[in-house]
Enzyme design. Sequence first.
Site, PDB file in Angstrom:
ATOM      1  N   ASP A  18       0.921  -1.521  -0.040  1.00 57.91           N
ATOM      2  CA  ASP A  18       0.335  -0.112  -0.110  1.00 57.91           C
ATOM      3  C   ASP A  18       0.952   1.211  -0.116  1.00 57.91           C
ATOM      4  O   ASP A  18       0.683   2.485   0.350  1.00 57.91           O
ATOM      5  CB  ASP A  18      -1.000  -0.231   1.428  1.00 57.91           C
ATOM      6  CG  ASP A  18      -1.690  -1.568   1.124  1.00 57.91           C
ATOM      7  OD1 ASP A  18      -2.204  -1.333   0.308  1.00 57.91           O
ATOM      8  OD2 ASP A  18      -2.556  -1.786   2.333  1.00 57.91           O
ATOM      9  N   LYS A  21       1.842   2.436  -5.077  1.00 54.19           N
ATOM     10  CA  LYS A  21       2.712   1.414  -6.362  1.00 54.19           C
ATOM     11  C   LYS A  21       1.453   1.919  -7.632  1.00 54.19           C
ATOM     12  O   LYS A  21       1.728   2.496  -8.733  1.00 54.19           O
ATOM     13  CB  LYS A  21       2.870   0.339  -6.392  1.00 54.19           C
ATOM     14  CG  LYS A  21       3.054  -0.043  -5.438  1.00 54.19           C
ATOM     15  CD  LYS A  21       3.436  -1.690  -4.733  1.00 54.19           C
ATOM     16  CE  LYS A  21       2.321  -2.392  -4.018  1.00 54.19           C
ATOM     17  NZ  LYS A  21       1.820  -2.067  -3.073  1.00 54.19           N
ATOM     18  N   GLY A  45      -4.423  -4.115  -3.735  1.00 51.53           N
ATOM     19  CA  GLY A  45      -5.354  -3.244  -4.208  1.00 51.53           C
ATOM     20  C   GLY A  45      -4.795  -1.674  -4.810  1.00 51.53           C
ATOM     21  O   GLY A  45      -3.913  -1.495  -3.905  1.00 51.53           O
ATOM     22  N   HIS A  46      -5.003  -1.528  -5.716  1.00 53.92           N
ATOM     23  CA  HIS A  46      -3.494  -0.709  -5.816  1.00 53.92           C
ATOM     24  C   HIS A  46      -4.526   1.144  -6.718  1.00 53.92           C
ATOM     25  O   HIS A  46      -6.096   0.823  -7.351  1.00 53.92           O
ATOM     26  CB  HIS A  46      -2.640  -0.542  -7.603  1.00 53.92           C
ATOM     27  CG  HIS A  46      -2.233  -1.699  -6.507  1.00 53.92           C
ATOM     28  ND1 HIS A  46      -1.440  -2.635  -8.149  1.00 53.92           N
ATOM     29  CD2 HIS A  46      -1.762  -2.326  -5.874  1.00 53.92           C
ATOM     30  CE1 HIS A  46      -0.272  -3.043  -6.994  1.00 53.92           C
ATOM     31  NE2 HIS A  46      -0.812  -3.372  -6.048  1.00 53.92           N
ATOM     32  N   GLN A 235       2.055  -5.656  -3.066  1.00 55.12           N
ATOM     33  CA  GLN A 235       2.113  -5.927  -1.939  1.00 55.12           C
ATOM     34  C   GLN A 235       3.496  -5.251  -2.107  1.00 55.12           C
ATOM     35  O   GLN A 235       4.095  -4.761  -2.613  1.00 55.12           O
ATOM     36  CB  GLN A 235       2.649  -7.355  -1.586  1.00 55.12           C
ATOM     37  CG  GLN A 235       1.356  -7.831  -1.472  1.00 55.12           C
ATOM     38  CD  GLN A 235       0.816  -8.837  -2.904  1.00 55.12           C
ATOM     39  OE1 GLN A 235       1.296  -9.457  -3.946  1.00 55.12           O
ATOM     40  NE2 GLN A 235      -0.563  -8.130  -2.862  1.00 55.12           N
TER      41      GLN A 235
HETATM   42  P1  GDP Z   1      -0.775   0.291  -3.442  1.00 54.67           P
HETATM   43  O1  GDP Z   1      -0.930  -0.743  -3.124  1.00 54.67           O
HETATM   44  O2  GDP Z   1       0.429   0.341  -3.573  1.00 54.67           O
HETATM   45  O3  GDP Z   1      -0.934   0.867  -5.055  1.00 54.67           O
HETATM   46  O4  GDP Z   1      -1.505   1.271  -2.538  1.00 54.67           O
HETATM   47  P2  GDP Z   1      -2.765   1.643  -1.830  1.00 54.67           P
HETATM   48  O5  GDP Z   1      -3.845   2.307  -3.293  1.00 54.67           O
HETATM   49  O6  GDP Z   1      -3.348   0.470  -1.778  1.00 54.67           O
HETATM   50  O7  GDP Z   1      -2.545   2.674  -0.967  1.00 54.67           O
HETATM   51  C1  GDP Z   1      -2.140   3.740  -1.256  1.00 54.67           C
HETATM   52  C2  GDP Z   1      -3.439   4.891  -1.090  1.00 54.67           C
HETATM   53  O8  GDP Z   1      -2.883   6.040  -0.968  1.00 54.67           O
HETATM   54  C3  GDP Z   1      -4.496   5.501  -2.041  1.00 54.67           C
HETATM   55  O9  GDP Z   1      -5.604   5.583  -1.056  1.00 54.67           O
HETATM   56  C4  GDP Z   1      -3.625   6.565  -2.992  1.00 54.67           C
HETATM   57  O10 GDP Z   1      -4.825   7.381  -3.702  1.00 54.67           O
HETATM   58  C5  GDP Z   1      -3.190   7.375  -2.266  1.00 54.67           C
HETATM   59  N1  GDP Z   1      -2.190   8.230  -2.148  1.00 54.67           N
HETATM   60  C6  GDP Z   1      -0.583   7.392  -2.987  1.00 54.67           C
HETATM   61  N2  GDP Z   1       0.218   8.693  -3.037  1.00 54.67           N
HETATM   62  C7  GDP Z   1      -0.811   9.107  -2.333  1.00 54.67           C
HETATM   63  C8  GDP Z   1      -0.200  10.663  -1.669  1.00 54.67           C
HETATM   64  O11 GDP Z   1       1.122  11.569  -2.318  1.00 54.67           O
HETATM   65  N3  GDP Z   1      -0.623  11.557  -0.589  1.00 54.67           N
HETATM   66  C9  GDP Z   1      -1.904  11.029  -0.455  1.00 54.67           C
HETATM   67  N4  GDP Z   1      -2.147  11.917   0.772  1.00 54.67           N
HETATM   68  N5  GDP Z   1      -2.295  10.312  -0.837  1.00 54.67           N
HETATM   69  C10 GDP Z   1      -1.928   8.657  -1.752  1.00 54.67           C
HETATM   70  P1  IMO Z   2      -0.625  -4.158  -2.188  1.00 58.32           P
HETATM   71  O1  IMO Z   2      -0.602  -4.914  -3.485  1.00 58.32           O
HETATM   72  C1  IMO Z   2      -0.884  -4.987   1.702  1.00 58.32           C
HETATM   73  C2  IMO Z   2      -0.644  -9.192   3.653  1.00 58.32           C
HETATM   74  C3  IMO Z   2      -2.104  -9.091   4.640  1.00 58.32           C
HETATM   75  C4  IMO Z   2      -1.775  -9.669   5.289  1.00 58.32           C
HETATM   76  C5  IMO Z   2      -0.514 -10.614   4.233  1.00 58.32           C
HETATM   77  C6  IMO Z   2      -0.943 -12.456   3.577  1.00 58.32           C
HETATM   78  O2  IMO Z   2      -1.795  -3.575  -2.384  1.00 58.32           O
HETATM   79  O3  IMO Z   2       0.192  -3.439  -1.664  1.00 58.32           O
HETATM   80  P2  IMO Z   2      -2.801 -12.712   1.944  1.00 58.32           P
HETATM   81  O4  IMO Z   2      -3.659 -11.666   1.329  1.00 58.32           O
HETATM   82  O5  IMO Z   2      -2.097 -12.524   0.622  1.00 58.32           O
HETATM   83  O6  IMO Z   2      -2.797 -14.361   2.063  1.00 58.32           O
HETATM   84  O7  IMO Z   2      -2.200 -11.829   3.584  1.00 58.32           O
HETATM   85  O8  IMO Z   2      -0.255  -9.592   3.667  1.00 58.32           O
HETATM   86  N1  IMO Z   2      -1.008  -8.907   2.095  1.00 58.32           N
HETATM   87  C7  IMO Z   2      -1.197  -6.314   2.112  1.00 58.32           C
HETATM   88  N2  IMO Z   2      -1.188  -5.447   2.254  1.00 58.32           N
HETATM   89  N3  IMO Z   2      -0.849  -4.414   1.038  1.00 58.32           N
HETATM   90  C8  IMO Z   2      -1.086  -5.284   0.089  1.00 58.32           C
HETATM   91  O9  IMO Z   2      -1.235  -5.548  -1.293  1.00 58.32           O
HETATM   92  C9  IMO Z   2      -1.496  -6.626   0.172  1.00 58.32           C
HETATM   93  N4  IMO Z   2      -1.155  -7.571  -0.301  1.00 58.32           N
HETATM   94  C10 IMO Z   2      -1.683  -8.586   1.050  1.00 58.32           C
HETATM   95  O10 IMO Z   2      -2.937  -8.101   5.384  1.00 58.32           O
HETATM   96  O11 IMO Z   2      -1.266  -9.240   6.595  1.00 58.32           O
HETATM   97 MG    MG Z   3      -3.166  -1.830  -1.821  1.00 62.05          MG
END
Ligand code: GDP
Ligand code: IMO
Ligand code: MG
Length: 436
Positions: A18, A21, A45-46, A235
């Site tokens: 998270d 990416k 979840g991207h 991840q």
């Molecule tokens: P990913 O899994 O690495 O793609 O990241 P996620 O989407 O799960 O979580 C990142 C969260 O931070 C999302 O809600 C993005 O919209 C948000 N985000 C990304 N870059 C920034 C930033 O620079 N500032 C803020 N406030 N939010 C950001």
């Molecule tokens: P993105 O791509 C954050 C965590 C879960 C758990 C562990 C194992 O959005 O960054 P799993 O479902 O793979 O068996 O879970 O890994 N986890 C993540 N945490 N971002 C993710 O993906 C994750 N995918 C799995 O919360 O601790």
């Molecule tokens: Mg994510």
Amino acid sequence: MNTERSKVDVILGIQWGDEGKGKFVDVLSPQYDIIARFQGGPNAGHTLEFNGSKHVLHTIPSGIFHENKVNLIGNGVLIDAYIICKEIELLRAKGVEPRNRMKISDKANLILPTHRILDAAQESSKGAKKIGSTVKGIGPAYTDKVGRCGLRMKDIFCSNFKQKYEDLKNQHLGILKFLKFDVDNYRIEDMSLLEYEKAWLEGIEELKSFEVIATEYYLNEAMKQGKKILAEGAQGSLLDIDFGSYPFVTSSNTTAAGVCTGLGISPSSLGRVFGVFKAYCTRVGSGPFPTELEDADGEKLRKDGYEYGSTTGRPRRCGWLDLPALYYTIMLNGVTDLIITKSDVLDKFDQIKICSEYKINGKRMPYFPSTDELEHIELEYHVMDGWKRDITKAKTYEELPEKLKQYLNFIQQKTQTPISIVSLGPDRSETVFPKC
Ligand code: GDP
Ligand code: IMO
Ligand code: MG
């Protein structure tokens, strides 16, 4: 014509997932021809934001909103036919037809409905030691893959696919019976197993209309033609099956090595490696988290950063930036460029802390500790004054407050790695590029 063979650049997370990416795959996609996911599955979840809309992708690569780009799902990725079809439907409702923009590896493994139930059963049997899985069936599906009994995308075209499916499902039901798990009352996405299975099999039919090919040949040919490829990780490195805080990890290699096995390209094909990290740390699920804050500061990070899981909605655990963890993951991945996200979440802090060293018995730890050792380390913090200014409107690096620049310089100096991109908000446009 003598075209130079291109390299594959990589974007991956270097904390616990998270990191942002998805945003940066979307931001950098215009510079590439092909965007390729190499591991993970719908546990990811991207999030992408542009033109006032927010989009969350789970299996589909984050370049999908760009016209004339190929979005490729590699052999290292797990596919749940129900979840990917939901993503496809959502994209269609937004006017994007993924069929024209996507290619799927014939070697990508499938997540069966019963993999999801097995995941839940294994988690509940662990009690307090549970991993905190997203319960999307990731562990059980990768287990079947390495156990050499999984189903692959290629199988969906076989005349005996239904039989292969039933055989594997029955094996799973046998395990669930042994575990005394109440399958009849278990709900997947609010459906019974039979209902979910029906929707999943409809998804399989839909996937047959997509281009399912030996993507390793496609990618290697594309490299020969000088096409630009961006590999998208899911991840984060600290959740890597080998190098993460085992057993509190996911079941794939989330590090750069996973690009080669997850796409079928050679190590010498790798180019730049962009390591994405937050200006602080978050983690969802169980496992060690040295800089975790269980106080008002942690709550403030969660609230201001809106730190709730994009896949499960769970509140994320929050803490200060952890440099020893970054030294480790930068080394594992050969990170050439850092991308820092969410500095804006620190806008209101009077003081900002950065963990600069781990110590044990008063001595600096020269390596990244094991999961057990992590419980016993002492942390050394570097404290900096906050910049106390809204940075989200800045359009250039030069406009950023001096104190933020000092924060960024400290990280660059300590990690010996340049920060190439600074993210100031969730939107595509909220991004500045320092001149390194
Ligand atoms: P990913 O899994 O690495 O793609 O990241 P996620 O989407 O799960 O979580 C990142 C969260 O931070 C999302 O809600 C993005 O919209 C948000 N985000 C990304 N870059 C920034 C930033 O620079 N500032 C803020 N406030 N939010 C950001
Ligand atoms: P993105 O791509 C954050 C965590 C879960 C758990 C562990 C194992 O959005 O960054 P799993 O479902 O793979 O068996 O879970 O890994 N986890 C993540 N945490 N971002 C993710 O993906 C994750 N995918 C799995 O919360 O601790
Ligand atoms: Mg994510």
